[in-house]
Design an enzyme around this catalytic site. Structure first.
Site, PDB file in Angstrom:
ATOM      1  N   THR A  87       0.874  -1.174   0.000  1.00 16.74           N
ATOM      2  CA  THR A  87       0.000   0.000   0.000  1.00 16.74           C
ATOM      3  C   THR A  87       0.906   1.218   0.000  1.00 16.74           C
ATOM      4  O   THR A  87       1.656   1.426   0.962  1.00 16.74           O
ATOM      5  CB  THR A  87      -0.891   0.026   1.260  1.00 16.74           C
ATOM      6  OG1 THR A  87      -1.629  -1.192   1.325  1.00 16.74           O
ATOM      7  CG2 THR A  87      -1.851   1.202   1.204  1.00 16.74           C
ATOM      8  N   LYS A 162      -7.893   1.362  -3.048  1.00 17.66           N
ATOM      9  CA  LYS A 162      -7.533   0.933  -1.687  1.00 17.66           C
ATOM     10  C   LYS A 162      -7.716   2.075  -0.682  1.00 17.66           C
ATOM     11  O   LYS A 162      -8.322   1.903   0.371  1.00 17.66           O
ATOM     12  CB  LYS A 162      -6.078   0.441  -1.698  1.00 17.66           C
ATOM     13  CG  LYS A 162      -5.422   0.275  -0.357  1.00 17.66           C
ATOM     14  CD  LYS A 162      -5.642  -1.080   0.238  1.00 17.66           C
ATOM     15  CE  LYS A 162      -5.082  -1.143   1.648  1.00 17.66           C
ATOM     16  NZ  LYS A 162      -5.373  -2.387   2.318  1.00 17.66           N
ATOM     17  N   LYS A 237      -1.822   4.956   8.655  1.00 15.44           N
ATOM     18  CA  LYS A 237      -1.015   5.023   7.423  1.00 15.44           C
ATOM     19  C   LYS A 237      -1.926   5.242   6.208  1.00 15.44           C
ATOM     20  O   LYS A 237      -1.681   6.118   5.387  1.00 15.44           O
ATOM     21  CB  LYS A 237      -0.213   3.718   7.252  1.00 15.44           C
ATOM     22  CG  LYS A 237       0.509   3.644   5.917  1.00 15.44           C
ATOM     23  CD  LYS A 237       1.097   2.280   5.595  1.00 15.44           C
ATOM     24  CE  LYS A 237       1.562   2.279   4.139  1.00 15.44           C
ATOM     25  NZ  LYS A 237       2.124   1.025   3.692  1.00 15.44           N
TER      26      LYS A 237
HETATM   27  P1  NAD Z   1       6.158  -5.649   7.313  1.00 19.54           P
HETATM   28  O1  NAD Z   1       6.830  -4.466   7.919  1.00 19.54           O
HETATM   29  O2  NAD Z   1       5.861  -6.839   8.161  1.00 19.54           O
HETATM   30  O3  NAD Z   1       6.993  -6.155   6.028  1.00 19.54           O
HETATM   31  C1  NAD Z   1       7.736  -5.336   5.179  1.00 19.54           C
HETATM   32  C2  NAD Z   1       9.031  -6.060   4.854  1.00 19.54           C
HETATM   33  O4  NAD Z   1       9.769  -5.297   3.909  1.00 19.54           O
HETATM   34  C3  NAD Z   1       9.932  -6.246   6.077  1.00 19.54           C
HETATM   35  O5  NAD Z   1      10.225  -7.624   6.247  1.00 19.54           O
HETATM   36  C4  NAD Z   1      11.175  -5.419   5.741  1.00 19.54           C
HETATM   37  O6  NAD Z   1      12.386  -5.977   6.252  1.00 19.54           O
HETATM   38  C5  NAD Z   1      11.138  -5.439   4.226  1.00 19.54           C
HETATM   39  N1  NAD Z   1      11.913  -4.352   3.624  1.00 19.54           N
HETATM   40  C6  NAD Z   1      11.942  -3.046   3.974  1.00 19.54           C
HETATM   41  N2  NAD Z   1      12.763  -2.366   3.159  1.00 19.54           N
HETATM   42  C7  NAD Z   1      13.263  -3.262   2.281  1.00 19.54           C
HETATM   43  C8  NAD Z   1      14.166  -3.162   1.185  1.00 19.54           C
HETATM   44  N3  NAD Z   1      14.721  -1.997   0.827  1.00 19.54           N
HETATM   45  N4  NAD Z   1      14.461  -4.296   0.494  1.00 19.54           N
HETATM   46  C9  NAD Z   1      13.906  -5.490   0.833  1.00 19.54           C
HETATM   47  N5  NAD Z   1      13.043  -5.639   1.863  1.00 19.54           N
HETATM   48  C10 NAD Z   1      12.727  -4.533   2.572  1.00 19.54           C
HETATM   49  O7  NAD Z   1       4.808  -5.080   6.666  1.00 19.54           O
HETATM   50  P2  NAD Z   1       3.517  -5.917   6.204  1.00 19.54           P
HETATM   51  O8  NAD Z   1       2.527  -5.951   7.306  1.00 19.54           O
HETATM   52  O9  NAD Z   1       3.983  -7.171   5.553  1.00 19.54           O
HETATM   53  O10 NAD Z   1       2.923  -4.917   5.093  1.00 19.54           O
HETATM   54  C11 NAD Z   1       3.487  -4.814   3.794  1.00 19.54           C
HETATM   55  C12 NAD Z   1       2.611  -3.893   2.977  1.00 19.54           C
HETATM   56  O11 NAD Z   1       1.273  -4.414   2.916  1.00 19.54           O
HETATM   57  C13 NAD Z   1       2.487  -2.478   3.532  1.00 19.54           C
HETATM   58  O12 NAD Z   1       2.511  -1.565   2.467  1.00 19.54           O
HETATM   59  C14 NAD Z   1       1.131  -2.494   4.242  1.00 19.54           C
HETATM   60  O13 NAD Z   1       0.535  -1.224   4.307  1.00 19.54           O
HETATM   61  C15 NAD Z   1       0.352  -3.438   3.345  1.00 19.54           C
HETATM   62  N6  NAD Z   1      -0.769  -4.114   4.006  1.00 19.54           N
HETATM   63  C16 NAD Z   1      -0.613  -4.695   5.228  1.00 19.54           C
HETATM   64  C17 NAD Z   1      -1.686  -5.328   5.830  1.00 19.54           C
HETATM   65  C18 NAD Z   1      -1.539  -5.982   7.183  1.00 19.54           C
HETATM   66  O14 NAD Z   1      -2.573  -6.359   7.760  1.00 19.54           O
HETATM   67  N7  NAD Z   1      -0.336  -6.171   7.696  1.00 19.54           N
HETATM   68  C19 NAD Z   1      -2.935  -5.372   5.188  1.00 19.54           C
HETATM   69  C20 NAD Z   1      -3.055  -4.802   3.907  1.00 19.54           C
HETATM   70  C21 NAD Z   1      -1.961  -4.162   3.330  1.00 19.54           C
END
Ligand code: NAD
Length: 290
Positions: A87, A162, A237
């Protein structure tokens, strides 16, 4: 298909695992030291992207997405597809799509709803923006990771869908919580409130499917001490992204702006950080008008 998967956090790891389980050849990369069943780990994002038919990114925000795109776009094979499921802000989604197209790649912005449970169960909903050809390329993967994919339009349309959806969700959750708190003060039983509203014109997903009152309506995070679920931090966010988009499109969104301000106060100054976004109800419960 040969798939590169970058960003193996709470959402990315189970999504990548589902693709591997379905028989795809998945190479992953994350900045953190993570291992995912069935996924071969690469030493860099560029390495994970090299030779892939499709590269999927699942990253925290638009700034990180742009940085990762700088690395992977030049490494990808012409004609391959870049599918961003994070997102992010609409401007970043469009900028990355332009960069990908200029390099001869297909690209889709495909944020998801359904949370960690949906990612693990393969029941996410994808909202996709990009060309028909790009959407078609990604569709078989959406079918594995999710139960529904809507092609919303050109680049950025997925992110637009979204944040508009989540702006409605933030506003209706606040409205539902403040109405429960008012009902309490008027001596109205919460179950009766639910019975009426859930079948009357005040109904919404927040009331009917995710009722913020413990012990009322279907099982929800309210029945589990407001453990997320969908964390208030993530709602904040998304509301910020909606207001950023409203600013750049010159759209008047007073309710979205107020929802953003309330969630910001809740997460940053009160006890909302790490709690489910429906914990707005105990917040309102303890407050008066002053
Ligand atoms: P998270 O923080 O658990 O995962 C993000 C991952 O990206 C981490 O493991 C981090 O180490 C990695 N990362 C960061 N910078 C990086 C880079 N430069 N290179 C490689 N890896 C890198 O977050 P999440 O909960 O998995 O969410 C991911 C996305 O999905 C976000 O944009 C969030 O808004 C969206 N989202 C999350 C949910 C939820 O319920 N968690 C629901 C819908 C959408």
């Amino acid at each position: 298909m040969k798939i590169g998967f970058i960003g193996l956090g709470n959402m990315g790891a189970p999504m990548a695992a589902n693709l591997a389980k379905a028989g795809h050849d998945v190479t992953g990369f994350d900045m953190a030291d993570i291992s995912v069943e069935g996924v071969t780990m690469a030493g860099s994002a560029a390495e994970a992207a090299t030779g892939a038919d499709v590269v999927i990114t699942m990253l925290p925000n638009g700034q990180i997405l742009r940085k990762v795109a700088e690395e992977i776009v030049p490494a990808m094979t012409k004609g391959a597809a870049l599918v961003d499921c994070s997102t992010v802000d609409v401007d970043s989604a469009r900028a990355v799509a332009e960069q990908a197209q200029a390099a001869g790649l297909l690209s889709v912005d495909a944020p998801v709803s359904g949370g960690i449970g949906g990612a693990a169960g393969g029941t996410l909903t994808f909202m996709a923006g990009g060309s028909e050809a790009a959407f078609e390329r990604a569709s078989p993967l959406f079918d594995i990771m999710g139960q529904k994919a809507v092609h919303c339009g050109e680049a950025g349309a997925g992110q637009a869908a979204k944040i508009c959806n989540n702006m409605i969700l933030g506003v209706t959750m606040i409205a539902t919580c403040e109405a429960f708190a008012l009902a309490d003060k008027l001596g109205l039983d919460r179950q009766k409130m639910f019975d009426v509203v859930s079948t009357s014109s005040g109904y919404s997903w927040s009331m009917n499917a995710y009722c913020p009152a413990p012990g009322v309506g279907p099982q929800s995070p309210a029945d589990n001490g407001y453990k997320p679920g969908f964390a208030a931090d993530l709602m904040l966010k998304d509301l910020r992204l909606s207001q950023q988009a409203a600013e750049s499109a010159d759209a008047d969104t007073p309710m979205g702006a107020l929802a953003q301000a309330l969630y910001a106060r809740f997460v940053e100054d009160e006890d909302g950080a790490g709690r489910d976004f429906s914990a707005m109800l105990p917040r309102f419960e303890t407050r008066g008008r002053g």
